[in-house]
Structure formats: C-alpha cells, structure tokens
Write a protein that holds these residues in place. Sequence first.
Motif, PDB file in Angstrom:
ATOM      1  N   GLU A  67     -62.840  43.330  97.035  1.00 50.03           N
ATOM      2  CA  GLU A  67     -63.340  41.988  96.732  1.00 50.03           C
ATOM      3  C   GLU A  67     -63.461  41.732  95.218  1.00 50.03           C
ATOM      4  OE1 GLU A  67     -64.042  39.444  98.912  1.00 50.03           O
ATOM      5  OE2 GLU A  67     -63.109  40.746 100.404  1.00 50.03           O
ATOM      6  N   ARG A  68     -63.193  42.756  94.424  1.00 49.24           N
ATOM      7  CA  ARG A  68     -63.283  42.678  92.960  1.00 49.24           C
ATOM      8  C   ARG A  68     -64.665  42.164  92.524  1.00 49.24           C
ATOM      9  NH1 ARG A  68     -57.587  41.095  93.576  1.00 49.24           N
ATOM     10  NH2 ARG A  68     -58.197  38.930  93.688  1.00 49.24           N
ATOM     11  N   GLN A  69     -65.679  42.922  92.884  1.00 51.25           N
ATOM     12  CA  GLN A  69     -67.035  42.560  92.481  1.00 51.25           C
ATOM     13  C   GLN A  69     -67.919  43.796  92.422  1.00 51.25           C
ATOM     14  OE1 GLN A  69     -68.277  39.863  95.600  1.00 51.25           O
ATOM     15  NE2 GLN A  69     -69.388  41.486  96.642  1.00 51.25           N
ATOM     16  N   TYR A  70     -68.946  43.713  91.571  1.00 51.19           N
ATOM     17  CA  TYR A  70     -69.997  44.721  91.594  1.00 51.19           C
ATOM     18  C   TYR A  70     -71.326  44.072  91.244  1.00 51.19           C
ATOM     19  CZ  TYR A  70     -69.711  45.395  86.422  1.00 51.19           C
ATOM     20  OH  TYR A  70     -69.721  45.229  85.050  1.00 51.19           O
ATOM     21  N   SER A  71     -72.397  44.712  91.702  1.00 50.56           N
ATOM     22  CA  SER A  71     -73.755  44.252  91.427  1.00 50.56           C
ATOM     23  C   SER A  71     -74.517  45.391  90.771  1.00 50.56           C
ATOM     24  CB  SER A  71     -74.470  43.841  92.715  1.00 50.56           C
ATOM     25  OG  SER A  71     -73.800  42.777  93.342  1.00 50.56           O
ATOM     26  N   TYR A  72     -75.459  45.003  89.914  1.00 55.78           N
ATOM     27  CA  TYR A  72     -76.255  46.013  89.216  1.00 55.78           C
ATOM     28  C   TYR A  72     -77.677  45.500  89.010  1.00 55.78           C
ATOM     29  CZ  TYR A  72     -75.300  42.996  85.185  1.00 55.78           C
ATOM     30  OH  TYR A  72     -75.215  41.912  84.337  1.00 55.78           O
ATOM     31  N   ALA A  73     -78.586  46.450  88.850  1.00 57.64           N
ATOM     32  CA  ALA A  73     -79.989  46.142  88.591  1.00 57.64           C
ATOM     33  C   ALA A  73     -80.357  46.653  87.208  1.00 57.64           C
ATOM     34  CB  ALA A  73     -80.872  46.815  89.641  1.00 57.64           C
ATOM     35  N   ILE A  74     -81.212  45.904  86.526  1.00 59.20           N
ATOM     36  CA  ILE A  74     -81.729  46.366  85.232  1.00 59.20           C
ATOM     37  C   ILE A  74     -82.922  47.272  85.497  1.00 59.20           C
ATOM     38  CG2 ILE A  74     -82.975  45.680  83.148  1.00 59.20           C
ATOM     39  CD1 ILE A  74     -81.194  43.250  82.940  1.00 59.20           C
ATOM     40  N   LEU A  75     -82.866  48.469  84.925  1.00 63.35           N
ATOM     41  CA  LEU A  75     -83.980  49.409  85.014  1.00 63.35           C
ATOM     42  C   LEU A  75     -84.871  49.311  83.784  1.00 63.35           C
ATOM     43  CD1 LEU A  75     -82.054  52.553  86.312  1.00 63.35           C
ATOM     44  CD2 LEU A  75     -83.142  50.730  87.643  1.00 63.35           C
TER      45      LEU A  75
END
Length: 139
Positions: A67-75
């Motif tokens: 799907e050409r996507q990524y998600s990330y969280a700020i630590l």
Amino acid sequence: MASTSVSRVVPATPEKVWSLIGGFDALPDWLPYIPESVAAEGGRVRQLKNPEGQVIIERLVDFDETERQYSYAILQAPFPVDGYVSTIRVHAVPGRDDVAEVQWSGRFNPVNATEQEAVDLFTAIYADGLDALDKTLAG
C-alpha cells in the motif's frame, strides 16, 4: 484528539516516490529539517536530529509495502503534544503514470498548547516536508 492532513501531487511515479521516502530511516534523503537519522531496534526506532540539535525519537507502528504507507509514533520530541501517531502514504493518481499523490497525516493530543496551535504546527511541518519532497523529486 486533534488531527491534520496535507497532501501534494509530486512529479514522479508512485514507485519512485516510495523508493525515496518509504524507508523509515530515509528522512535525511528528502527532508532538510532532519539532517540526521540513526536507526535502532532493527530499524523500528529512529532517532532524529533537527538543525538546532534537538532530538526526536519515533517508533514505527505500521508498515505496508504493498500500500506504500507507514505509520509512526513520537516517543520523544520538543513538540507540545502527546499520543502522536502519523502516517505517510503514496497514492497513484488515476489516469496519470508520471505523478503521485503523497499524503502526510497525524493525530495527537495538545499539551501546553491550544488544539489550533498544535494543528497549525503539524500542518506547517507536513506542508514544508512535502514541498521539500517535491523540490527533491523535481531537482
């Protein structure tokens, strides 16, 4: 919870765009605001530094090559929010094979800032980032 999203059509195929931005540790390749990124935990965490030397630590929470996507969280970051999760997606543009649409979105809880201040901050970060991506691809 507040949220914002910015999208931009850029001058490259979705495959070319994803090959540039799809690596979780690839921000320095296209985002001047992040000149340094160090991967940790097998590439699932990145420690970023901005030009002022401030540290931002982010964790990859979802990745989808198809799907050409990524998600990330700020630590950890010098931003007035917590609970931050962001997603970068690359989409094909129907009827066009020479451009792609890139969407950068995020949701977060403002801390020591109004919701509008936090939304304005990340809207500007995403817009500036996509402008830099467009410039990199056009260059």
